[in-house]
Design a protein around this motif. Structure first.
Motif, PDB file in Angstrom:
ATOM      1  N   ARG A 120       0.787  -0.911   0.350  1.00  0.00           N
ATOM      2  CA  ARG A 120       0.040   0.333  -0.410  1.00  0.00           C
ATOM      3  C   ARG A 120       1.024   1.396  -0.341  1.00  0.00           C
ATOM      4  NH1 ARG A 120      -2.127   3.040   4.011  1.00  0.00           N
ATOM      5  NH2 ARG A 120      -4.128   4.108   4.013  1.00  0.00           N
ATOM      6  N   LEU A 121       0.409   1.421  -0.872  1.00  0.00           N
ATOM      7  CA  LEU A 121       1.362   3.713  -1.017  1.00  0.00           C
ATOM      8  C   LEU A 121       0.729   4.191   0.618  1.00  0.00           C
ATOM      9  CD1 LEU A 121       3.382   4.961  -2.975  1.00  0.00           C
ATOM     10  CD2 LEU A 121       0.653   6.270  -3.967  1.00  0.00           C
ATOM     11  N   GLN A 122       1.795   5.536   0.797  1.00  0.00           N
ATOM     12  CA  GLN A 122       1.780   5.663   2.238  1.00  0.00           C
ATOM     13  C   GLN A 122       2.646   6.943   1.929  1.00  0.00           C
ATOM     14  OE1 GLN A 122       2.342   3.931   5.798  1.00  0.00           O
ATOM     15  NE2 GLN A 122       2.951   2.718   4.753  1.00  0.00           N
ATOM     16  N   LEU A 123       2.200   8.146   2.299  1.00  0.00           N
ATOM     17  CA  LEU A 123       2.784   8.932   2.563  1.00  0.00           C
ATOM     18  C   LEU A 123       3.921   8.764   4.124  1.00  0.00           C
ATOM     19  CD1 LEU A 123       3.895  12.244   1.605  1.00  0.00           C
ATOM     20  CD2 LEU A 123       1.823  13.072   3.290  1.00  0.00           C
ATOM     21  N   CYS A 124       5.425   9.672   3.781  1.00  0.00           N
ATOM     22  CA  CYS A 124       6.397   9.361   5.190  1.00  0.00           C
ATOM     23  C   CYS A 124       7.602  10.260   4.664  1.00  0.00           C
ATOM     24  CB  CYS A 124       6.623   7.943   4.820  1.00  0.00           C
ATOM     25  SG  CYS A 124       7.415   7.512   6.642  1.00  0.00           S
ATOM     26  N   GLN A 125       7.955  10.181   6.005  1.00  0.00           N
ATOM     27  CA  GLN A 125       9.053  11.568   5.721  1.00  0.00           C
ATOM     28  C   GLN A 125      10.417  10.558   5.627  1.00  0.00           C
ATOM     29  OE1 GLN A 125      10.522  13.650   9.777  1.00  0.00           O
ATOM     30  NE2 GLN A 125       9.781  15.082   8.557  1.00  0.00           N
ATOM     31  N   LEU A 126      11.668  10.029   5.024  1.00  0.00           N
ATOM     32  CA  LEU A 126      12.571   9.630   5.169  1.00  0.00           C
ATOM     33  C   LEU A 126      13.929  10.390   4.959  1.00  0.00           C
ATOM     34  CD1 LEU A 126      11.638   7.310   2.183  1.00  0.00           C
ATOM     35  CD2 LEU A 126      10.602   6.642   4.637  1.00  0.00           C
ATOM     36  N   TYR A 127      14.881   9.626   5.481  1.00  0.00           N
ATOM     37  CA  TYR A 127      16.392  10.260   5.430  1.00  0.00           C
ATOM     38  C   TYR A 127      16.892   9.973   4.039  1.00  0.00           C
ATOM     39  CZ  TYR A 127      15.132  12.626   9.517  1.00  0.00           C
ATOM     40  OH  TYR A 127      14.809  13.347  11.002  1.00  0.00           O
ATOM     41  N   LEU A 128      16.925  10.422   3.581  1.00  0.00           N
ATOM     42  CA  LEU A 128      18.127   9.684   2.059  1.00  0.00           C
ATOM     43  C   LEU A 128      19.699  10.142   2.100  1.00  0.00           C
ATOM     44  CD1 LEU A 128      15.672  10.442  -0.903  1.00  0.00           C
ATOM     45  CD2 LEU A 128      16.085   8.745   0.839  1.00  0.00           C
ATOM     46  N   ARG A 129      20.248   9.474   2.055  1.00  0.00           N
ATOM     47  CA  ARG A 129      21.827   9.555   1.956  1.00  0.00           C
ATOM     48  C   ARG A 129      22.317  10.270   0.813  1.00  0.00           C
ATOM     49  NH1 ARG A 129      24.547   9.843   6.336  1.00  0.00           N
ATOM     50  NH2 ARG A 129      26.750   9.261   5.778  1.00  0.00           N
ATOM     51  N   TYR A 130      23.063  11.316   1.315  1.00  0.00           N
ATOM     52  CA  TYR A 130      23.776  11.689   0.108  1.00  0.00           C
ATOM     53  C   TYR A 130      25.035  11.275  -0.049  1.00  0.00           C
ATOM     54  CZ  TYR A 130      24.716  14.716   4.229  1.00  0.00           C
ATOM     55  OH  TYR A 130      25.376  15.355   5.624  1.00  0.00           O
ATOM     56  N   GLN A 131      25.754  10.866   0.624  1.00  0.00           N
ATOM     57  CA  GLN A 131      27.205  10.288  -0.044  1.00  0.00           C
ATOM     58  C   GLN A 131      26.654   8.772   0.516  1.00  0.00           C
ATOM     59  OE1 GLN A 131      29.818  12.541   2.120  1.00  0.00           O
ATOM     60  NE2 GLN A 131      31.823  11.362   1.257  1.00  0.00           N
ATOM     61  N   TYR A 132      27.757   7.560   0.163  1.00  0.00           N
ATOM     62  CA  TYR A 132      27.800   6.390  -0.328  1.00  0.00           C
ATOM     63  C   TYR A 132      28.774   6.113   0.826  1.00  0.00           C
ATOM     64  CZ  TYR A 132      24.359   5.315  -2.999  1.00  0.00           C
ATOM     65  OH  TYR A 132      22.339   4.833  -4.037  1.00  0.00           O
ATOM     66  N   THR A 133      29.526   5.251   1.041  1.00  0.00           N
ATOM     67  CA  THR A 133      30.218   5.313   2.150  1.00  0.00           C
ATOM     68  C   THR A 133      30.834   4.440   0.912  1.00  0.00           C
ATOM     69  OG1 THR A 133      28.618   4.398   4.394  1.00  0.00           O
ATOM     70  CG2 THR A 133      31.373   3.362   3.624  1.00  0.00           C
ATOM     71  N   PRO A 134      32.679   5.362   0.925  1.00  0.00           N
ATOM     72  CA  PRO A 134      33.818   4.546   0.581  1.00  0.00           C
ATOM     73  C   PRO A 134      33.468   2.950  -0.167  1.00  0.00           C
ATOM     74  CG  PRO A 134      34.160   6.524   0.798  1.00  0.00           C
ATOM     75  CD  PRO A 134      33.275   6.034   1.756  1.00  0.00           C
ATOM     76  N   GLN A 135      33.950   2.169  -1.137  1.00  0.00           N
ATOM     77  CA  GLN A 135      33.725   1.034  -0.686  1.00  0.00           C
ATOM     78  C   GLN A 135      35.160   0.389  -1.447  1.00  0.00           C
ATOM     79  OE1 GLN A 135      30.416  -1.727  -1.666  1.00  0.00           O
ATOM     80  NE2 GLN A 135      28.891  -0.318  -1.010  1.00  0.00           N
ATOM     81  N   GLY A 136      35.616  -0.796  -1.120  1.00  0.00           N
ATOM     82  CA  GLY A 136      37.550  -1.047  -2.150  1.00  0.00           C
ATOM     83  C   GLY A 136      36.411  -2.508  -2.356  1.00  0.00           C
ATOM     84  N   ASN A 137      37.516  -3.026  -2.800  1.00  0.00           N
ATOM     85  CA  ASN A 137      37.201  -4.675  -4.367  1.00  0.00           C
ATOM     86  C   ASN A 137      37.065  -5.476  -2.261  1.00  0.00           C
ATOM     87  OD1 ASN A 137      37.927  -3.062  -6.366  1.00  0.00           O
ATOM     88  ND2 ASN A 137      39.655  -3.954  -6.601  1.00  0.00           N
ATOM     89  N   SER A 138      36.810  -7.062  -3.062  1.00  0.00           N
ATOM     90  CA  SER A 138      36.165  -7.300  -2.238  1.00  0.00           C
ATOM     91  C   SER A 138      36.563  -9.103  -2.718  1.00  0.00           C
ATOM     92  CB  SER A 138      34.842  -7.977  -1.665  1.00  0.00           C
ATOM     93  OG  SER A 138      34.356  -9.081  -0.774  1.00  0.00           O
ATOM     94  N   THR A 139      37.049  -9.965  -2.029  1.00  0.00           N
ATOM     95  CA  THR A 139      37.827 -10.884  -2.317  1.00  0.00           C
ATOM     96  C   THR A 139      37.307 -12.326  -2.145  1.00  0.00           C
ATOM     97  OG1 THR A 139      40.062 -10.692  -3.065  1.00  0.00           O
ATOM     98  CG2 THR A 139      39.719 -12.122  -3.145  1.00  0.00           C
ATOM     99  N   PHE A 140      36.080 -12.991  -2.576  1.00  0.00           N
ATOM    100  CA  PHE A 140      36.035 -14.418  -2.303  1.00  0.00           C
ATOM    101  C   PHE A 140      36.878 -15.590  -3.147  1.00  0.00           C
ATOM    102  CE2 PHE A 140      31.813 -12.238  -1.879  1.00  0.00           C
ATOM    103  CZ  PHE A 140      31.115 -12.593  -1.174  1.00  0.00           C
ATOM    104  N   GLU A 141      36.720 -16.218  -1.801  1.00  0.00           N
ATOM    105  CA  GLU A 141      37.623 -18.266  -2.199  1.00  0.00           C
ATOM    106  C   GLU A 141      36.826 -18.869  -1.950  1.00  0.00           C
ATOM    107  OE1 GLU A 141      41.475 -18.126  -0.131  1.00  0.00           O
ATOM    108  OE2 GLU A 141      42.464 -16.550  -0.533  1.00  0.00           O
ATOM    109  N   ILE A 142      36.628 -19.605  -3.763  1.00  0.00           N
ATOM    110  CA  ILE A 142      35.812 -20.716  -3.301  1.00  0.00           C
ATOM    111  C   ILE A 142      36.340 -21.889  -3.343  1.00  0.00           C
ATOM    112  CG2 ILE A 142      33.886 -21.399  -4.274  1.00  0.00           C
ATOM    113  CD1 ILE A 142      33.606 -18.534  -5.735  1.00  0.00           C
ATOM    114  N   ASP A 143      35.697 -22.542  -2.330  1.00  0.00           N
ATOM    115  CA  ASP A 143      36.773 -24.057  -2.224  1.00  0.00           C
ATOM    116  C   ASP A 143      34.645 -25.350  -2.525  1.00  0.00           C
ATOM    117  OD1 ASP A 143      37.029 -26.610  -2.043  1.00  0.00           O
ATOM    118  OD2 ASP A 143      37.435 -26.207   0.013  1.00  0.00           O
ATOM    119  N   ASP A 144      35.504 -25.617  -4.081  1.00  0.00           N
ATOM    120  CA  ASP A 144      34.046 -26.486  -4.753  1.00  0.00           C
ATOM    121  C   ASP A 144      34.785 -27.514  -4.794  1.00  0.00           C
ATOM    122  OD1 ASP A 144      35.436 -26.113  -6.594  1.00  0.00           O
ATOM    123  OD2 ASP A 144      33.606 -24.804  -7.762  1.00  0.00           O
ATOM    124  N   SER A 145      35.729 -28.244  -4.328  1.00  0.00           N
ATOM    125  CA  SER A 145      36.204 -29.320  -4.555  1.00  0.00           C
ATOM    126  C   SER A 145      35.476 -30.462  -3.932  1.00  0.00           C
ATOM    127  CB  SER A 145      37.350 -29.761  -3.571  1.00  0.00           C
ATOM    128  OG  SER A 145      37.794 -29.025  -2.412  1.00  0.00           O
TER     129      SER A 145
END
Length: 403
Positions: free
Chosen positions: A97-122
Motif C-alpha cells: 500500500r502506498l503511503q506518505l512518509c518522512q524519510l532520510y536519504l543518504r547523500y553520500q555513499y560509504t566508500p567501498q573497496g574490492n572484496s575477494t571470495f575464495e571458493i572451495d567447491d572441490s
C-alpha cells in the motif's frame, strides 16, 4: 524529464492509485517543497510502498515524468541501518500500500573497496557436480572471485547429470559480503537470468547474512543448509569472514540427508576465537590444542609422522569436550554413544592404521617407541591406531550434530 506541479501529482494519486482523500496532502501543503539537509541525510517527504517480499526494499513515486502523458517516475530505495539509498533492483509490480512518509536519504555513499571470495567447491566436484555457467565472465581467477563497486555480484551455476541444479551468488553490497543459494524446483528446468534475480534482491540477502554475523568479535563462521529439490541431498554452504581484511572464504559440500537434521535454509553464525587470520585455510580453523604441562610424542601413522599427547585412561574413542583453564579435559559426550541412541543405520566401524616408529619398523614383542626428544621416548606395546570413518553416512551425521 519534466517536473509535475503538485496539483497534477495529487490528482494522479487520487484517480490512478486510488488513495483515499483523507490521506492525500492538500495543494497548499509545503512538505513536498522542503528538503532539509541534516547530519543523518536529506529529510524528505515521499509517497512510498514496501515490496511484498521484503521489509527493506521500497518503491517511491516522484512528482516528475519523462513525457506529458506519462505517469510519475517510480524508483526503488533500500533501507540500510536506518537510512535509505537508491536501489537498482526490484522491477516487478508486487508492491504494498502506498503511503506518505518522512524519510532520510543518504547523500553520500560509504566508500567501498574490492572484496575477494575464495571458493572451495572441490567436495561437490567429487560428487559429480560441475560448474556449468558463470555470470558475468572475467571476475574469477581460478577459485577466486574479486568484486568491486561496478561489479558487485558474481553468480555460479552447478549441475549434476542434468538432474539437480543450483546457483550460488557471491555479492558485495554497502561494504558487506553476502552469499545466496537458489535451487531449481523441478529438475531439467532452467533458471531465468539468475544474475538479475539475485542482484535485485541483494539488500534482502545481505540483511540475512548480517543478522547471522551480528555480534562477532573477530572471525565469524556462518553455515547454511539447503535441500536440493527432488533429491535426498543437502547442500551445505560455509562462509568465514575475517574482519581484518576484505577476504571471505566459502566452502560448498553436498551430503545425503540423514533424516533427522533441521534444514531451515537460513544462515547460522558461530563465533570462533583466534582465527582472525586471512592466511588460514579451512583446515586451519580447527586449531590443535596442546596443553603446556604435557609433552607430545611422535610416531608414524601409515608412514606419516604425527604427534600425540598422553590421555587419561578413562577417555574413550569418540569422546569430545573441552580443556579447562587448568588444562584438564572435560568430556561432554561420546559420538558413538549418541549415534547408537538415535538408532540409525550408519557405518561407524573405525578405520585401523599401522603404527610404527622412526624408520618405519617395530621392535621385538611388537613394541613401538614413541619419541619425545632424541633418546627420550615411551614404549608402546602393540599400539592400535583408530580413526573415525569417512563414509557419507557418518559425515552426514556429523553435519547434523554441528547445526
Amino acid at each position: 524529464m519534466e517536473l509535475m506541479n503538485q496539483g497534477e501529482f495529487i490528482e494522479y494519486l487520487r484517480s490512478d492509485i486510488d488513495i483515499p482523500e483523507e490521506e492525500l496532502p492538500s495543494i497548499e501543503d509545503d512538505r513536498f517543497g522542503t528538503f532539509p539537509i541534516t547530519n543523518r541525510g536529506i529529510q524528505i517527504w515521499l509517497f512510498f510502498r514496501p515490496h511484498v517480499g521484503s521489509d527493506s526494499v521500497f518503491q517511491v513515486l516522484l512528482p516528475c515524468r519523462s513525457r506529458p502523458s506519462d505517469p510519475p517516475v517510480a524508483i526503488s530505495l533500500a533501507l540500510w541501518e536506518s537510512n535509505y539509498y537508491r536501489h537498482a533492483g526490484w522491477i516487478d509490480d508486487a508492491w504494498g500500500r502506498l503511503q506518505l512518509c518522512q524519510l532520510y536519504l543518504r547523500y553520500q555513499y560509504t566508500p567501498q573497496g574490492n572484496s575477494t571470495f575464495e571458493i572451495d567447491d572441490s567436495a561437490i566436484l567429487k560428487k559429480a557436480f560441475a560448474s556449468s555457467a558463470m555470470w558475468p565472465q572475467g571476475l574469477n581467477t581460478g577459485n577466486t572471485v574479486t568484486l568491486s563497486t561496478t561489479d558487485s555480484l558474481c553468480v555460479k551455476r552447478y549441475s549434476c547429470r542434468k538432474m539437480y541444479r543450483f546457483t550460488v551468488g557471491f555479492g558485495h553490497w554497502f561494504g558487506q559480503n553476502w552469499i545466496h543459494v537458489d535451487c531449481e524446483e523441478e529438475p531439467g528446468t532452467i533458471l531465468l537470468i539468475p544474475y538479475d534475480l539475485m542482484l535485485k534482491k541483494a539488500s534482502v540477502h545481505v540483511q540475512s547474512m548480517k543478522k547471522a554475523r551480528s555480534g562477532a568479535a573477530g572471525c565469524r563462521i556462518c553455515i547454511m543448509e539447503t535441500t536440493l529439490p527432488q533429491s535426498t541431498l543437502i547442500l551445505q554452504t560455509s562462509c568465514v569472514i575475517w574482519k581484518s581484511s576484505r577476504m571471505c572464504g566459502v566452502k560448498l559440500e553436498v551430503f545425503r540427508d540423514p533424516g533427522f537434521s533441521n534444514v531451515s535454509g537460513e544462515w547460522t553464525g558461530f563465533d570462533v576465537d583466534g582465527t582472525d587470520d586471512p592466511n588460514r585455510d579451512w583446515r586451519g580453523l580447527m586449531i590443535p590444542y596442546c596443553p603446556s604441562k604435557q609433552n607430545s610424542y611422535e610416531v608414524l601413522v601409515d608412514g606419516v609422522s604425527m604427534k600425540f599427547l598422553r590421555a587419561r585412561s578413562d577417555i574413550k574413542l569418540g569422546d569430545y569436550g573441552h580443556f579447562t583453564d587448568s588444562e584438564d579435559f572435560c568430556c561432554e559426550g561420546n559420538l558413538f554413544a549418541e549415534l547408537k541412541s538415535l538408532a540409525l543405520k550408519v557405518d561407524i566401524t573405525p578405520r585401523q592404521h599401522k603404527i610404527s616408529e622412526r624408520g618405519g619398523h617395530q621392535r621385538r614383542g611388537n613394541i613401538v617407541r614413541a619419541y619425545y626428544y632424541h633418546d627420550c621416548f615411551a614404549e608402546l606395546y602393540q599400539p592400535l591406531g583408530l580413526s573415525l570413518p569417512s563414509n557419507d553416512d557418518f559425515r552426514s551425521f556429523l553435519v547434523s550434530l554441528s547445526v
